[in-house]
Design a protein around this motif. Structure first.
Motif, PDB file in Angstrom:
ATOM      1  N   VAL A 288      21.199  11.632   2.033  1.00 13.15           N
ATOM      2  CA  VAL A 288      20.617  12.656   1.163  1.00 13.15           C
ATOM      3  C   VAL A 288      19.629  13.467   1.998  1.00 13.15           C
ATOM      4  O   VAL A 288      18.826  12.899   2.745  1.00 13.15           O
ATOM      5  CB  VAL A 288      19.846  11.973  -0.007  1.00 13.15           C
ATOM      6  N   MET A 289      19.681  14.788   1.884  1.00 13.23           N
ATOM      7  CA  MET A 289      18.734  15.632   2.624  1.00 13.23           C
ATOM      8  C   MET A 289      17.413  15.675   1.863  1.00 13.23           C
ATOM      9  O   MET A 289      17.382  15.997   0.675  1.00 13.23           O
ATOM     10  CB  MET A 289      19.306  17.043   2.750  1.00 13.23           C
ATOM     11  N   MET A 292      13.138  19.699   4.512  1.00  9.88           N
ATOM     12  CA  MET A 292      13.711  20.491   5.597  1.00  9.88           C
ATOM     13  C   MET A 292      14.305  19.665   6.713  1.00  9.88           C
ATOM     14  O   MET A 292      15.276  20.042   7.324  1.00  9.88           O
ATOM     15  CB  MET A 292      12.617  21.349   6.212  1.00  9.88           C
ATOM     16  N   ASP A 293      13.669  18.554   7.053  1.00  5.80           N
ATOM     17  CA  ASP A 293      14.087  17.917   8.295  1.00  5.80           C
ATOM     18  C   ASP A 293      14.289  16.406   8.192  1.00  5.80           C
ATOM     19  O   ASP A 293      14.343  15.721   9.202  1.00  5.80           O
ATOM     20  CB  ASP A 293      13.083  18.241   9.424  1.00  5.80           C
ATOM     21  N   HIS A 294      14.381  15.906   6.983  1.00  4.22           N
ATOM     22  CA  HIS A 294      14.555  14.464   6.815  1.00  4.22           C
ATOM     23  C   HIS A 294      15.809  14.142   6.001  1.00  4.22           C
ATOM     24  O   HIS A 294      16.196  14.903   5.122  1.00  4.22           O
ATOM     25  CB  HIS A 294      13.322  13.854   6.134  1.00  4.22           C
ATOM     26  N   TYR A 295      16.387  12.987   6.312  1.00  4.10           N
ATOM     27  CA  TYR A 295      17.574  12.495   5.610  1.00  4.10           C
ATOM     28  C   TYR A 295      17.330  11.030   5.301  1.00  4.10           C
ATOM     29  O   TYR A 295      16.659  10.341   6.077  1.00  4.10           O
ATOM     30  CB  TYR A 295      18.821  12.635   6.496  1.00  4.10           C
ATOM     31  N   ALA A 296      17.922  10.550   4.196  1.00  5.19           N
ATOM     32  CA  ALA A 296      17.747   9.136   3.854  1.00  5.19           C
ATOM     33  C   ALA A 296      18.986   8.631   3.140  1.00  5.19           C
ATOM     34  O   ALA A 296      19.706   9.414   2.497  1.00  5.19           O
ATOM     35  CB  ALA A 296      16.526   8.960   2.959  1.00  5.19           C
ATOM     36  N   LEU A 297      19.243   7.327   3.255  1.00  4.27           N
ATOM     37  CA  LEU A 297      20.336   6.721   2.486  1.00  4.27           C
ATOM     38  C   LEU A 297      19.994   6.844   0.999  1.00  4.27           C
ATOM     39  O   LEU A 297      18.805   6.801   0.635  1.00  4.27           O
ATOM     40  CB  LEU A 297      20.508   5.257   2.888  1.00  4.27           C
ATOM     41  N   PRO A 298      21.000   6.979   0.136  1.00  2.00           N
ATOM     42  CA  PRO A 298      20.705   7.238  -1.278  1.00  2.00           C
ATOM     43  C   PRO A 298      19.812   6.182  -1.927  1.00  2.00           C
ATOM     44  O   PRO A 298      19.051   6.490  -2.836  1.00  2.00           O
ATOM     45  CB  PRO A 298      22.088   7.242  -1.937  1.00  2.00           C
ATOM     46  N   GLU A 299      19.901   4.926  -1.418  1.00  2.00           N
ATOM     47  CA  GLU A 299      19.081   3.866  -2.040  1.00  2.00           C
ATOM     48  C   GLU A 299      17.670   3.792  -1.454  1.00  2.00           C
ATOM     49  O   GLU A 299      16.835   3.021  -1.897  1.00  2.00           O
ATOM     50  CB  GLU A 299      19.784   2.501  -1.927  1.00  2.00           C
ATOM     51  N   ASP A 300      17.372   4.616  -0.451  1.00  6.18           N
ATOM     52  CA  ASP A 300      16.045   4.613   0.170  1.00  6.18           C
ATOM     53  C   ASP A 300      15.015   5.221  -0.790  1.00  6.18           C
ATOM     54  O   ASP A 300      15.334   6.115  -1.576  1.00  6.18           O
ATOM     55  CB  ASP A 300      16.095   5.431   1.467  1.00  6.18           C
ATOM     56  N   GLU A 301      13.772   4.733  -0.683  1.00  7.18           N
ATOM     57  CA  GLU A 301      12.726   5.209  -1.601  1.00  7.18           C
ATOM     58  C   GLU A 301      12.512   6.723  -1.546  1.00  7.18           C
ATOM     59  O   GLU A 301      12.159   7.344  -2.551  1.00  7.18           O
ATOM     60  CB  GLU A 301      11.396   4.522  -1.275  1.00  7.18           C
ATOM     61  N   LEU A 302      12.701   7.316  -0.352  1.00  3.27           N
ATOM     62  CA  LEU A 302      12.495   8.774  -0.252  1.00  3.27           C
ATOM     63  C   LEU A 302      13.540   9.511  -1.082  1.00  3.27           C
ATOM     64  O   LEU A 302      13.221  10.497  -1.764  1.00  3.27           O
ATOM     65  CB  LEU A 302      12.634   9.248   1.200  1.00  3.27           C
ATOM     66  N   ALA A 303      14.806   9.035  -1.015  1.00  3.12           N
ATOM     67  CA  ALA A 303      15.878   9.687  -1.774  1.00  3.12           C
ATOM     68  C   ALA A 303      15.629   9.505  -3.271  1.00  3.12           C
ATOM     69  O   ALA A 303      15.833  10.431  -4.066  1.00  3.12           O
ATOM     70  CB  ALA A 303      17.226   9.096  -1.371  1.00  3.12           C
ATOM     71  N   ILE A 304      15.148   8.312  -3.641  1.00  3.61           N
ATOM     72  CA  ILE A 304      14.876   8.054  -5.066  1.00  3.61           C
ATOM     73  C   ILE A 304      13.715   8.941  -5.539  1.00  3.61           C
ATOM     74  O   ILE A 304      13.767   9.538  -6.612  1.00  3.61           O
ATOM     75  CB  ILE A 304      14.594   6.548  -5.291  1.00  3.61           C
TER      76      ILE A 304
END
Ligand SMILES: C[S@@+](CC[C@H](N)C(=O)[O-])C[C@H]1O[C@@H](n2cnc3c(N)ncnc32)[C@H](O)[C@@H]1O
Ligand code: SF4
Length: 461
Positions: A288-289, A292-304
């Motif tokens: 998940v984007m 601007m410059d970070h990506y995370a797996l969908p289950e990661d807290e940032l994506a959530i």
């Protein structure tokens, strides 16, 4: 002609918008802060802040590195002299003690971040010393987030074990690019095996979150070549990835970035192709984007947090944590609390000479007035959510949004004509193309940019 099959981004847009601009890890940005000596003010503000029950987030800067990467824009100091490191740790001890003393009886500590430079430049004993400086002065929360940055070239299994035992569960490794030719061009030879081995060791030890840093726009990079780095990195499957735009500032980093030949840099067109390659690649492989410059797996807290609209932005980039007193310790470190920002001196000698007897020595200060606070919120909301609910701002800040930001609105109307935002009386909404130019779209809300025409920022793309 569009540069990407999925996004209507054209070369003209790239040329028009690729200009110097802040990354907005703070607003107002650091160059606008007042310079001077603020020991007393900082001590008083810390004391006042200590009356609240807010938890502390502590950033500790470890500036040392073994070898200079010529692309580097961080505050670092290349050395192999242990005496300097010992002296630095003594100063750090004084500073952390001084901060804890001003804040008052042990405050709750919810987050610790060791950044650099290279925190794993420190040997296991030195790492334990720094942790002891912290745990002896704060009330460490059991569920706290402890994170550090590490360079796979110098990080040993022993260090990873010690850091884990001390409570660190998040680690961020610098990779930049896996192509040996590009590595030679930035003086950073790091084999694929080194990156794999360090990552796998961290995983085996039980680290719950691993981030890798990449950089696009480095000398000799092409989008075809970068795809190979992306494919290899995807096999490593880190929880998070940062893909930073190369901040090329040879005027500011005279000693080393000048070693990079301008003719080796990708053209702006190629640079955005590399960026677009990363965006479409990570979407394809399930990341998940985030902003601007970070990506995370969908289950990661940032994506959530992105999904739940609880994402925030601070000096370290995107984060799920907020409402904390952010304290920075060490050379060049920044603190952020109670609507004020403070920064320690950037010069290592000065920092070490002056930090003694628990004395605090910030050399930059910024107190935000109501207008700054409003603009900070607008910029943070744009950077984190890509949209602004106008009624929300109007009721919270008691303003007529369009009137208040008359000049910015005119600029937004131009962005709307180009398909970067959609505008209504209720909402400012960045389009998928607009997301590529978030920094440019935030800039009209920055009331200091015009005054500070000479300020040094990297290009936005
Ligand atoms: C403190 S370093 C990471 C830890 C360690 N020193 C290393 O290099 O592996 C933080 C990150 O900042 C990024 N960085 C450094 N200089 C940069 C520049 N000029 N432009 C963009 N990103 C940069 C790199 O991705 C780097 O990994
Ligand atoms: S990129 Fe990392 S290792 Fe290289 S000089 Fe900068 S801080 Fe040091």
């Amino acid at each position: 002609m569009p540069l990407s099959a999925e996004l209507e981004v054209t070369l003209e847009m790239v040329k028009r918008y690729n200009r110097p601009g802040p990354r907005y890890t703070s607003y107002p940005t650091v160059p606008t802060w007042k310079e001077g000596e603020f020991s007393e003010d900082y001590a008083t503000c810390l004391h006042e802040e200590g009356q609240n029950d807010q938890p502390i987030s502590l950033y500790v800067h470890i500036p040392f590195c073994r070898q200079l990467c010529t692309f580097c824009g961080c505050n670092k100091f290349i050395t192999n002299k242990q005496e300097i490191v010992e002296r630095y740790l003594t100063s750090l001890d004084h500073e952390i003690s001084g901060v804890a003393e001003r804040l008052g009886s042990p405050k709750k500590l919810a987050e610790v971040h060791f950044g650099g430079g290279t925190p794993t430049f420190l040997n296991p004993h030195q790492i334990e010393m720094v942790v002891e400086m912290i745990v002896s002065r704060f009330d460490v929360q059991n569920d706290g987030e402890w994170a550090f940055e590490a360079d796979p070239r110098v990080t040993t299994m022993k260090q990873l074990e010690v850091l884990f035992e001390l409570g660190f569960r998040r680690v961020s490794f610098g990779v930049q690019d896996l192509d040996p030719a590009i590595q030679r061009a930035i003086n950073r030879n790091q084999t694929v095996e080194q990156s794999w081995k360090t990552l796998e060791t961290a995983r085996l030890l039980g680290y719950k979150s691993i981030n890798l840093d990449l950089v696009y726009g480095l000398p000799l990079q092409t989008h075809h070549g970068f795809r190979k780095t992306l494919e290899e990195v995807n096999k490593m499957r880190p929880d998070r990835l940062a893909v930073y735009s190369f901040a090329y500032l040879p005027g500011m980093f005279k000693t080393h970035q000048r070693a990079i030949r301008e003719k080796d840099l990708p053209t702006p067109e190629e640079k955005i192709q590399i960026y677009l390659e990363a965006i479409s690649f990570f979407a394809e492989v399930g990341y998940v984007m985030i902003g601007m410059d970070h990506y995370a797996l969908p289950e990661d807290e940032l994506a959530i947090a992105l999904k739940n609209r609880t994402l925030h932005r601070n000096f370290m980039g995107y984060t799920t944590l907020h409402n904390m007193v952010q304290i920075g310790a060490g050379v060049s470190a920044i603190s952020d609390f109670g609507d004020s920002y403070w920064q320690n001196p950037k010069d290592l000698d000065l920092y070490m000479e002056e930090t003694s007897d628990n004395k605090l020595i910030p050399r930059r200060k910024m107190c935000l007035d109501k207008e700054d606070q409003l603009r900070r919120k607008v910029i943070e909301t744009l950077m984190c959510h890509g949209e602004i609910s106008i009624p929300d701002f109007e009721s919270r800040y008691q303003i007529d949004f369009r009137n208040h930001f008359e000049q910015a609105w005119t600029k937004l109307e131009q962005f709307a004509e180009e398909g970067l935002v959609s505008l209504s009386s209720q909402k400012i909404d960045l389009t998928p193309v607009g997301m590529l130019f978030t920094r440019n779209i935030a800039m009209p809300f920055d009331r200091y940019l015009e005054e500070g025409g000479s300020l040094q920022f990297s290009k936005t793309i």
